[in-house]
Design a protein around this motif. Structure first.
Motif, short mmCIF file in Angstrom:
data_model
loop_
_atom_site.label_atom_id
_atom_site.label_comp_id
_atom_site.label_asym_id
_atom_site.label_seq_id
_atom_site.Cartn_x
_atom_site.Cartn_y
_atom_site.Cartn_z
N ALA A 303 0.98 -1.64 -0.17
CA ALA A 303 0.12 0.18 0.17
C ALA A 303 0.63 1.14 0.24
N ALA A 304 1.71 1.76 1.19
CA ALA A 304 2.44 2.26 1.01
C ALA A 304 3.42 2.87 -0.45
N LEU A 305 3.34 1.13 -0.96
CA LEU A 305 4.43 1.57 -2.22
C LEU A 305 3.43 2.33 -3.64
N ILE A 306 2.47 1.56 -3.46
CA ILE A 306 1.67 2.08 -4.54
C ILE A 306 1.07 3.72 -4.25
N VAL A 307 0.89 4.42 -2.72
CA VAL A 307 0.33 5.82 -2.87
C VAL A 307 1.57 6.75 -2.98
N THR A 308 2.50 6.04 -3.08
CA THR A 308 3.77 7.35 -3.40
C THR A 308 4.69 6.58 -4.63
N ALA A 309 4.22 6.18 -5.13
CA ALA A 309 4.35 5.87 -6.60
C ALA A 309 4.74 7.10 -7.44
N ASP A 310 3.94 8.34 -7.10
CA ASP A 310 3.93 9.43 -7.57
C ASP A 310 4.31 11.04 -6.82
N PRO A 311 5.36 10.81 -6.45
CA PRO A 311 5.42 11.59 -5.58
C PRO A 311 4.97 13.25 -5.72
N GLN A 312 5.02 13.84 -6.35
CA GLN A 312 4.43 14.97 -7.55
C GLN A 312 2.90 14.73 -6.77
N ALA A 313 2.40 13.52 -7.42
CA ALA A 313 0.75 13.56 -7.38
C ALA A 313 0.48 13.67 -5.85
N LEU A 314 1.53 12.66 -5.02
CA LEU A 314 1.31 12.77 -3.36
C LEU A 314 1.22 13.78 -2.66
N ALA A 315 2.03 14.97 -3.26
CA ALA A 315 2.23 16.90 -2.57
C ALA A 315 0.82 17.47 -3.13
N ASP A 316 0.57 16.86 -4.47
CA ASP A 316 -0.80 18.08 -4.81
C ASP A 316 -1.68 17.27 -4.43
N LEU A 317 -2.21 15.92 -4.02
CA LEU A 317 -3.02 15.58 -3.14
C LEU A 317 -3.12 16.17 -1.36
N ARG A 318 -1.70 16.24 -0.83
CA ARG A 318 -1.74 16.89 0.25
C ARG A 318 -1.78 18.33 0.40
N ALA A 319 -2.08 19.07 -0.44
CA ALA A 319 -2.20 20.30 -0.12
C ALA A 319 -3.38 20.83 -0.99
N ARG A 320 -4.33 20.00 -1.59
CA ARG A 320 -5.29 20.19 -2.02
C ARG A 320 -6.89 19.64 -0.47
N VAL A 321 -5.95 18.65 0.27
CA VAL A 321 -7.13 18.32 1.79
C VAL A 321 -6.40 19.18 2.56
N PHE A 322 -5.38 19.27 2.49
CA PHE A 322 -4.86 20.42 3.84
C PHE A 322 -5.29 21.92 3.88
N ALA A 323 -6.07 21.81 2.67
CA ALA A 323 -5.99 23.57 2.75
C ALA A 323 -6.63 24.22 3.03
N PRO A 324 -7.50 23.41 4.12
CA PRO A 324 -8.48 24.30 5.49
C PRO A 324 -7.83 24.23 5.82
#
Length: 398
Positions: A303-324
Motif C-alpha cells: 500500500a505504501a509503495l502504491i500511494v507513493t508511486a507518484d510523489p508529486q501527485a501525493l504532494a498535490d493531494l496533500r496540498a488540496r486536502v490540507f488547504a482548510p
C-alpha cells in the motif's frame, strides 16, 4: 618432480638398448591406450573419433620423447625434448579442464599409462637380455618421467579452472546487469548461455549492504547472481538475484537475511527480474528509515509503495486536502492532523482516540468540532475521506 625419483635427463641408454624399445613403441602406445580406456571411466568415450586419434598421437609422442631423453648422446641437448613434453602435458591439462574432465581422471590415466608402459617396455628390455640393475633403474626413470608430466598437466588443469572461473564470474555479472537493465528476452537468453547459467523459474531481488552481500549469496542456490557496481537509488548496496525463492521458499529467504538490513523484492519469472529489482529500489527510497538492522519485505508494504508511486501527485493531494488548515500555526495543524488520523483509524470512537493520543475525551471533542468547522460536510463524503486517509497515512517519499 618428486625428489625421491631420479632425474630422467641424467640417464643414458646405449643405442643397442634403445633400438628395440623404439621399434616396439607403437605396440606399447596401443596397449597403454587400451588400458586407460578400460580402467578410467572418464576416458572410455574420449578416445573415440578425432579426439581419440589426437590422444593416441600424444601418448606416442610422450613415450617417444622419453626414449629420446634417455638415449641422447649429448647432455647439453637433453633439456629441449623434456621442455617440449612438459609444455604438451600442460596444454593437455588445460584442455581436459576445458572439456569438463576432472584432475583425478587425468592423474588416474597417467598412473595407468605409467604402469602399462613400464610393463611393456620392461618386457622388451628383458627380451633383449638387459641386466637386472639396468631394467630396475629403467623402471625408476619411467615413473620419474610420468611424475613430471603429471605435475605439468596438473598445473595446466588448475590454471584453466581458475581462468574459467574468472570468465564465468564476469559473464554472470554481465548477466545480472542485463537483467536489471531490462534488456530484451533474446539478449538475456544469450547472456545466460554465455555464463553457463541454467535459468531458474523465478528470481528475487535482494538489496544487501556490500559488506554482507557475499555472505548472504553463499547461503543460496549456486545460480545466485551478484552485482556490486554502483546502483542508482541504492548506494553502498549490492544486488543479489536469488533463484527459486517463491512460494514457501520465501519464508526461508527472509529468515536467512533478517539480521542483515536488506530489502527483498517480489519473486518474478527470471526473465522479468527487473520488476523485482525496481520494487526493491523503490521500497528502499520510500521506506529507508525502516530498513536499519532488519529486513524489509516489500510484500508487507504494498500500500505504501502504491500511494507513493507518484510523489508529486501525493504532494498535490496533500496540498488540496490540507488547504482548510492553511493560516494556522504549525503546532495547531500538527495536533489537528494527529487527531484526524486517529479519528479515521478508530472510526470516530472518542474514548479510543483519547487513549491513543493520551488526552482527555473532551479534548478530542473540541478538536473534532474545530475540524468539522474547517471541513464542513466533506468529513462525511466517502471520496474526501479516502483522500484524507491517503494523505495522512502515506509515508513521505525520499
Amino acid at each position: 618432480m618428486n625428489d625421491a625419483l631420479p632425474d630422467v635427463r641424467a640417464f643414458r641408454l646405449s643405442p643397442e638398448v634403445a633400438r628395440p624399445l623404439r621399434h616396439g613403441l607403437p605396440t606399447v602406445a596401443v596397449q597403454t591406450i587400451n588400458a586407460i580406456t578400460a580402467e578410467v571411466p572418464a576416458y572410455r568415450d574420449a578416445f573415440a573419433g578425432e579426439f581419440g586419434a589426437k590422444l593416441e598421437r600424444a601418448v606416442r609422442a610422450a613415450l617417444g620423447t622419453f626414449l629420446e631423453l634417455v638415449s641422447r648422446a649429448e647432455e647439453s641437448e637433453s633439456r629441449a625434448p623434456l621442455a617440449s613434453a612438459l609444455e604438451a602435458a600442460y596444454v593437455l591439462g588445460r584442455g581436459e579442464a576445458r572439456n569438463g574432465r576432472s584432475l583425478a581422471a587425468l592423474l588416474s590415466a597417467y598412473r595407468v599409462g605409467a604402469r602399462v608402459a613400464w610393463r611393456e617396455l620392461a618386457a622388451i628390455s628383458v627380451a633383449t637380455e638387459q641386466p637386472a640393475p639396468t631394467v630396475a633403474h629403467f623402471a625408476e626413470l619411467v615413473f620419474a618421467y610420468i611424475d613430471e608430466l603429471s605435475a605439468a598437466s596438473a598445473a595446466g588443469h588448475a590454471d584453466e579452472v581458475a581462468a574459467s572461473g574468472r570468465t564465468q564470474l564476469l559473464h554472470r555479472e554481465r548477466l545480472a546487469h542485463a537483467l536489471i537493465s531490462g534488456e530484451p528476452e533474446h539478449a538475456l537468453v544469450a547472456a545466460a548461455a554465455r555464463a553457463q547459467w541454467d535459468p531458474p523459474r523465478t528470481l528475487t531481488a535482494v538489496l544487501a549492504p556490500d559488506r554482507v552481500a557475499r555472505t548472504i549469496a553463499d547461503q543460496f542456490d549456486a545460480r545466485t547472481l551478484r552485482l556490486s557496481e554502483a546502483i542508482p537509488g541504492a548506494p553502498d548496496r549490492s544486488v543479489l538475484l536469488i533463484p527459486e525463492a517463491h512460494g514457501n521458499a520465501r519464508a526461508t529467504l527472509l529468515r536467512r537475511v533478517k539480521a542483515h538490513g536488506v530489502v527483498v523484492g517480489p519473486a518474478r519469472p527470471w526473465i522479468r527480474a527487473l520488476e523485482s529489482f525496481d520494487r526493491a529500489v523503490r521500497a528502499l527510497e520510500v521506506l529507508r528509515p525502516d530498513v536499519r538492522g532488519g529486513c524489509l519485505d516489500t510484500e508487507d508494504h504494498l500500500a505504501a509503495l502504491i500511494v507513493t508511486a507518484d510523489p508529486q501527485a501525493l504532494a498535490d493531494l496533500r496540498a488540496r486536502v490540507f488547504a482548510p488548515l492553511s493560516g494556522m500555526s504549525e503546532a495547531a495543524v500538527a495536533k489537528l492532523l494527529e487527531t484526524l488520523r486517529s479519528w479515521l483509524a478508530h472510526q470516530g470512537r472518542r474514548d479510543e482516540i483519547a487513549a491513543e493520543l493520551f488526552v482527555h475525551p473532551q479534548t478530542v471533542r473540541y478538536r473534532m468540532t474545530r475540524l468539522r468547522q474547517l471541513y464542513g460536510d466533506r468529513l462525511r463524503d466517502p471520496d474526501w475521506i479516502r483522500s484524507l486517509t491517503v494523505a495522512l497515512v502515506a509515508p513521505n517519499p525520499a
